[in-house]
Design an enzyme around this catalytic site. Structure first.
Site, PDB file in Angstrom:
ATOM      1  N   ASN A  75     -47.484 -16.833 -69.395  1.00 15.28           N
ATOM      2  CA  ASN A  75     -48.867 -17.400 -69.378  1.00 15.28           C
ATOM      3  C   ASN A  75     -49.575 -17.003 -70.435  1.00 15.28           C
ATOM      4  O   ASN A  75     -49.406 -16.214 -71.161  1.00 15.28           O
ATOM      5  CB  ASN A  75     -49.605 -16.898 -68.111  1.00 15.28           C
ATOM      6  CG  ASN A  75     -50.495 -15.634 -68.463  1.00 15.28           C
ATOM      7  OD1 ASN A  75     -51.770 -15.801 -69.187  1.00 15.28           O
ATOM      8  ND2 ASN A  75     -49.935 -14.578 -68.034  1.00 15.28           N
ATOM      9  N   CYS A 136     -56.685  -6.585 -75.959  1.00 14.29           N
ATOM     10  CA  CYS A 136     -57.280  -7.638 -76.701  1.00 14.29           C
ATOM     11  C   CYS A 136     -57.655  -7.367 -78.063  1.00 14.29           C
ATOM     12  O   CYS A 136     -57.543  -6.129 -78.467  1.00 14.29           O
ATOM     13  CB  CYS A 136     -58.630  -7.834 -76.060  1.00 14.29           C
ATOM     14  SG  CYS A 136     -58.642  -8.092 -74.393  1.00 14.29           S
ATOM     15  N   ILE A 197     -48.126  -2.099 -65.863  1.00 10.86           N
ATOM     16  CA  ILE A 197     -48.320  -2.734 -67.301  1.00 10.86           C
ATOM     17  C   ILE A 197     -48.621  -4.121 -67.121  1.00 10.86           C
ATOM     18  O   ILE A 197     -48.844  -4.768 -66.092  1.00 10.86           O
ATOM     19  CB  ILE A 197     -46.535  -2.828 -67.840  1.00 10.86           C
ATOM     20  CG1 ILE A 197     -45.718  -3.813 -67.324  1.00 10.86           C
ATOM     21  CG2 ILE A 197     -46.023  -1.431 -68.085  1.00 10.86           C
ATOM     22  CD1 ILE A 197     -44.439  -3.958 -67.772  1.00 10.86           C
ATOM     23  N   GLY A 249     -46.176  -4.808 -62.241  1.00 10.03           N
ATOM     24  CA  GLY A 249     -44.856  -5.618 -63.182  1.00 10.03           C
ATOM     25  C   GLY A 249     -44.022  -5.759 -62.273  1.00 10.03           C
ATOM     26  O   GLY A 249     -43.181  -5.042 -62.116  1.00 10.03           O
TER      27      GLY A 249
HETATM   28  C1  LIG Z   1     -51.949 -16.235 -65.020  1.00  7.61           C
HETATM   29  C2  LIG Z   1     -52.040 -14.691 -65.232  1.00  7.61           C
HETATM   30  C3  LIG Z   1     -53.345 -14.500 -65.607  1.00  7.61           C
HETATM   31  C4  LIG Z   1     -53.609 -12.819 -65.909  1.00  7.61           C
HETATM   32  N1  LIG Z   1     -55.005 -12.516 -66.181  1.00  7.61           N
HETATM   33  C5  LIG Z   1     -55.090 -11.127 -66.476  1.00  7.61           C
HETATM   34  C6  LIG Z   1     -56.275 -10.786 -66.954  1.00  7.61           C
HETATM   35  O1  LIG Z   1     -57.510 -11.630 -66.833  1.00  7.61           O
HETATM   36  N2  LIG Z   1     -56.273  -9.533 -66.974  1.00  7.61           N
HETATM   37  C7  LIG Z   1     -55.826  -8.526 -67.121  1.00  7.61           C
HETATM   38  O2  LIG Z   1     -55.719  -7.219 -67.346  1.00  7.61           O
HETATM   39  N3  LIG Z   1     -54.339  -8.954 -66.692  1.00  7.61           N
HETATM   40  C8  LIG Z   1     -54.187 -10.320 -66.504  1.00  7.61           C
HETATM   41  N4  LIG Z   1     -52.769 -10.927 -66.095  1.00  7.61           N
HETATM   42  C9  LIG Z   1     -51.720  -9.664 -66.017  1.00  7.61           C
HETATM   43  C10 LIG Z   1     -51.573  -9.178 -64.484  1.00  7.61           C
HETATM   44  O3  LIG Z   1     -52.934  -8.716 -64.012  1.00  7.61           O
HETATM   45  C11 LIG Z   1     -50.339  -8.338 -64.408  1.00  7.61           C
HETATM   46  O4  LIG Z   1     -50.615  -7.179 -65.301  1.00  7.61           O
HETATM   47  C12 LIG Z   1     -49.052  -8.969 -64.957  1.00  7.61           C
HETATM   48  O5  LIG Z   1     -48.919 -10.284 -64.640  1.00  7.61           O
HETATM   49  C13 LIG Z   1     -47.769  -8.160 -64.441  1.00  7.61           C
HETATM   50  O6  LIG Z   1     -47.743  -8.204 -63.246  1.00  7.61           O
HETATM   51  P1  LIG Z   1     -46.870  -9.067 -62.144  1.00  7.61           P
HETATM   52  O7  LIG Z   1     -45.576  -9.268 -62.736  1.00  7.61           O
HETATM   53  O8  LIG Z   1     -46.840  -8.825 -60.934  1.00  7.61           O
HETATM   54  O9  LIG Z   1     -47.292 -10.507 -62.271  1.00  7.61           O
HETATM   55  C14 LIG Z   1     -52.617 -11.923 -65.686  1.00  7.61           C
HETATM   56  C15 LIG Z   1     -51.156 -12.458 -65.312  1.00  7.61           C
HETATM   57  C16 LIG Z   1     -51.180 -13.857 -64.936  1.00  7.61           C
HETATM   58  C17 LIG Z   1     -49.690 -14.224 -64.437  1.00  7.61           C
END
Ligand SMILES: Cc1cc2nc3c(=O)[nH]c(=O)nc-3n(C[C@H](O)[C@H](O)[C@H](O)COP(=O)(O)O)c2cc1C
Length: 314
Positions: A75, A136, A197, A249
């Site tokens: 993403n 960021c 993460i 993650g």
């Molecule tokens: C579409 C999308 C938007 C995300 N937006 C944010 C965000 O605004 N702030 C943040 O700290 N992490 C953001 N993340 C990261 C997720 O919170 C998470 O750390 C990451 O996707 C890993 O976890 P997962 O494998 O369970 O998705 C985003 C992830 C996705 C897929």
């Protein structure tokens, strides 16, 4: 599904906070909570983390902003969000009514912006704590990413700490050489917990057109593909810091969540799994509970960090 709420066995502590179960909806994958309210009882989760919030509204990156990859997704949303004012006015009223912990994920382009966000949010009612996303660019440091330098992590966390007495969870990026050093810098800066993460930087190419699949060219990889990386990092960090570690993650199932807890996470966040099944978090809570019963663990805490390392191989 037999939802079992408020079971003392499932309760976890995150520093000063008590959560009714260890499963939190991850930032950016659960909107502002309200979007999911017609699909599940969101208050049955342990907590919700809102989409990353900045002082002013942001439009995000050009499309396409999502791409599927093997065992995961990329993403490049670009931290699109409504900005602080609209959040306080239009999103927080719903979150105040939700019967679980509510964390607001914040980011900024300078340490002062993070501190200002923290100060303003701690004056608002109904927020259990902040998740500080340090993945960021620090515009004052010429665009270097806050998360990648221990010194800038310490600086931004210390500044936020001075601005608020709210619970502070610092969200770490895996795109670093030494995650332990970064986690320690967050702890020394005054974090109450660390979560890890965030996504791993990646890219994908359409070979027919020889163009990147994402408008932003690169993006963040999430989903099952990143679970081994997250687990390894959580395991390393949990041994190195004295504050709670929240693991995430690639958690899609209760078994994935259990791996993180066994590696040393006090709680877990569920992210991309919500795009496949909005009720994934609830199913994971139930699976954790069934495991605790089957394996006779009296509490989640008794499972946390219970990894057995075989030392019998020479
Ligand atoms: C579409 C999308 C938007 C995300 N937006 C944010 C965000 O605004 N702030 C943040 O700290 N992490 C953001 N993340 C990261 C997720 O919170 C998470 O750390 C990451 O996707 C890993 O976890 P997962 O494998 O369970 O998705 C985003 C992830 C996705 C897929």
């Amino acid at each position: 599904m037999g939802q079992k709420k408020n079971d003392p066995r499932l309760e976890v502590r995150l520093g000063p906070l008590t959560m009714k179960n260890p499963v939190i909806a991850a930032s950016g994958t659960f909107g502002y909570g309200e979007e999911y309210a017609s699909l599940l009882p969101v208050g049955s989760l342990g907590g919700i983390i809102t989409k990353g919030l900045s002082l002013g509204p942001r439009k995000g990156n050009p499309p396409p902003r999502l791409a599927e990859t093997s065992a995961g997704m990329l993403n490049a949303i670009g931290l699109q969000n409504v900005g602080l004012e609209i959040f306080l006015r239009e999103k927080l009223p719903f979150l105040r009514k939700v019967r679980c912990l509510v964390f607001v994920n914040i980011f900024g382009s300078a340490a002062e912006e993070y501190a200002e966000m923290a100060r303003r949010l701690s004056e608002a009612e109904g927020i259990s704590g902040l998740e500080v996303n340090i993945s960021c660019p620090n515009l004052k440091a010429g665009g270097a990413i806050f998360a990648s330098e221990a010194k800038s992590v310490h600086q931004v966390v210390a500044k936020v700490r001075r601005a608020t007495s709210s619970f502070l969870m610092v969200k770490l990026s895996p795109n670093v050489a030494d995650i332990v050093k970064i986690a320690r810098a967050a702890e020394e800066g005054g974090a109450d917990a660390v979560s890890l993460i965030n996504t791993l930087t990646g890219m994908a190419i359409d070979v027919k057109t020889r163009t990147p699949l994402l408008g932003n060219i690169t993006g963040g990889l999430s989903g099952p593909a990143i679970k081994p990386v997250g687990l390894r990092m959580v395991w390393e960090v949990a041994q190195a810091v004295h504050i709670p570690v929240v693991g995430l993650g690639g958690i899609m199932t209760a078994e994935d969540a259990l791996e993180y807890l066994i590696a040393g996470a006090s709680a877990v966040e569920v992210g991309s799994a919500h795009f496949i099944d909005p009720r994934a978090g609830l199913k994971i809570i139930e699976g954790i509970q069934n495991y605790l019963i089957a394996h006779e663990f009296p509490t989640v805490a008794s499972l946390v960090g219970s990894l057995k390392i075989r030392r019998d191989r020479s």
